[in-house]
Design a protein around this motif. Structure first.
Motif, PDB file in Angstrom:
ATOM      1  N   THR A   1       0.841  -1.199   0.000  1.00  0.00           N
ATOM      2  CA  THR A   1       0.000   0.000   0.000  1.00  0.00           C
ATOM      3  C   THR A   1       0.875   1.247   0.000  1.00  0.00           C
ATOM      4  O   THR A   1       2.025   1.207   0.419  1.00  0.00           O
TER       5      THR A   1
ATOM      6  N   TYR B   1       2.913   2.996  -5.047  1.00  0.00           N
ATOM      7  CA  TYR B   1       3.271   1.593  -4.839  1.00  0.00           C
ATOM      8  C   TYR B   1       4.664   1.289  -5.372  1.00  0.00           C
ATOM      9  O   TYR B   1       4.909   0.223  -5.930  1.00  0.00           O
TER      10      TYR B   1
ATOM     11  N   GLN C   1      -3.506  -5.022  -1.960  1.00  0.00           N
ATOM     12  CA  GLN C   1      -3.364  -3.811  -2.763  1.00  0.00           C
ATOM     13  C   GLN C   1      -4.723  -3.346  -3.255  1.00  0.00           C
ATOM     14  O   GLN C   1      -5.084  -2.182  -3.148  1.00  0.00           O
TER      15      GLN C   1
END
Lengths: 207, 227
Positions: A52, A56, A157
């Motif tokens: 995160t 990224y 993610q």
């Protein structure tokens, strides 16, 4: 009961995990260094992924004991690097988030050093059947676990982006509604204020 | 492990040598440096009912000798583990070398935080600590020789037990995957609903303010005898 098992159990013998996988938070403008002592000839693999934060991406650098850079990548989201240790000593790897001013990132990495230790001290006593079938099933299950880890990281993610989107939609909607009301009411009163001063001139024009 | 001329070392000696080799391997784990009051946190995303065992070993930096001391008695590390809801699962002080264990009761991100709060460190300004850390999750946390000794298993049975543990962990991870997918779907649904309702609400606000504007201005201009 085999004597080796009794003895090992008594001494609390524990197998070391040669696949440390760690998830940690990398604050903005920070770098995190990890070290590992590796014997020469060991096959190693470093795999990392940014879970995160921001775009990224992260900088990663892997150095051997003499400081020679074995691997260096800037602003990478995910990578897998394998190498064989040629020198004995402390290998260093570093994750840098210094290019980021305010986003702290959550990172995952796993650094595999060498092969897994055998389950039994005297592997040569194992018959051909157990050697082939149980070891290959074990390896297959290990790769299943590996795939599951990858899926879990990608899902983390996706979840973090979905939650971001959710909160952004809420704040943006409330903000926009508020701005809409303020502007509409403000426009009317501003317009009124234009006409209240020039009352005499406009009425002459109008009549 | 047959030596020269077919002479084999006694089993106990073989085991001792292997154990020493393993201990050396243990000492070669991953390590990092932290400051004296610094807190380092790690996240473990784990499914339900999974055991996590963490082993750590700390060494203090000796400024005079410019080397890390092999062991420092009196050095303490505080370990704090929080579950995904922020509740503290484990909060304990250990020595310079320790082992902490916890089992997860909710699936999700568990945060393991380590920091040193040894008063001795206050004497050394800018003290550095080297922390060797090893976190084992799920079936990696099982001590197979101990299990073999306790349940009196043969090698084949032990191998089968290991495979069973691995499969059980895979199953738990799949259940966790299902839970995560549902959570993701709820988040997406919520976003969808919010976008829908706020679009409608904003259109209504726009129309209402437009109507109000026109009426207000019309009455204003009529009062001023401009219309």
């Amino acid at each position: 009961m085999p004597r080796w098992a009794a003895a090992a159990g008594r001494w609390g013998w524990r197998l070391p995990a040669l696949l440390p996988e760690i998830t940690f938070e990398l604050p903005d403008n920070a770098k995190q260094r990890f070290y590992e002592d590796i014997a020469p000839g060991t096959a190693c693999a470093l795999e990392f992924q940014v879970i995160t934060g921001g775009h990224y991406d992260v900088d990663c650098r892997l150095e051997d004991p003499d400081g020679k850079v074995l691997y260096k990548e800037m602003k990478t989201r995910y990578d897998n690097f394998t190498f064989t240790a040629s020198k004995n000593g402390t290998y260093r790897f570093c994750f840098c988030n210094e290019f980021s001013t305010f986003t702290h990132k959550t990172m995952y990495f796993d650094f595999q050093v060498g092969e897994d230790p055998p389950l039994f001290p005297s592997e040569n006593r194992v018959s051909a059947l157990t050697q082939v079938e149980s070891v290959s099933i074990h390896e297959a299950l290990k790769s299943v676990t590996d795939y599951q880890t990858h899926v879990r990281l990608r899902e983390a993610q996706g979840q973090s982006r979905a939650e971001d989107l959710n909160t952004r939609v809420a704040y943006w909607s409330v903000g926009e509604a508020f701005v809409l009301l303020v502007v509409s009411i403000g426009q009317v009163f501003l317009l009124k204020s234009f006409f209240s001063d020039k009352r005499t001139t406009t009425s002459r024009v109008g009549s | 492990m047959a030596g020269v001329g077919g002479w084999r070392l006694p089993a106990m000696v073989r085991l001792t040598l292997l154990w020493l080799a393993v201990c050396v391997a243990c000492a070669r784990g991953l390590y990092f440096h932290i400051g004296e009051t610094e807190k380092r946190c790690f996240i473990e995303e784990i499914p339900d009912e999974t055991m996590v065992i963490g082993n750590y070993r700390t060494q203090m930096w000796d400024k005079q000798k410019e080397v890390f001391l092999p062991s420092t008695p009196g050095l303490g590390m505080h370990v704090e583990v929080k579950d995904p809801d922020g509740k503290v699962v484990l909060s304990r002080q250990y020595g310079s070398e320790g082992r902490f264990t916890f089992t997860s009761h909710t699936p999700g991100d568990h945060q393991i935080c380590l920091h040193s709060n040894s008063t001795r460190m206050a004497l050394f300004a800018g003290g550095k600590l080297r922390v060797h850390l090893d976190i084992q999750v799920g079936e990696h946390a099982n001590n197979y020789p101990e299990i073999a000794a306790k349940d009196k298993l043969t090698e084949l049975q032990l191998r089968a037990r290991q495979l069973l543990d691995q499969v059980e962990q895979i199953q738990k991870e799949q259940d966790y995957q299902r839970y995560r997918e549902e959570r993701f779907r709820l988040t997406s649904e919520s976003t969808n609903q919010r976008v829908l309702w706020w679009s409608i609400a904003q259109t209504v606000i726009l129309i209402l303010t437009g109507i109000w504007q026109m009426r207000h201005l019309k009455s204003f201009f009529e009062a001023k005898k401009l219309v």
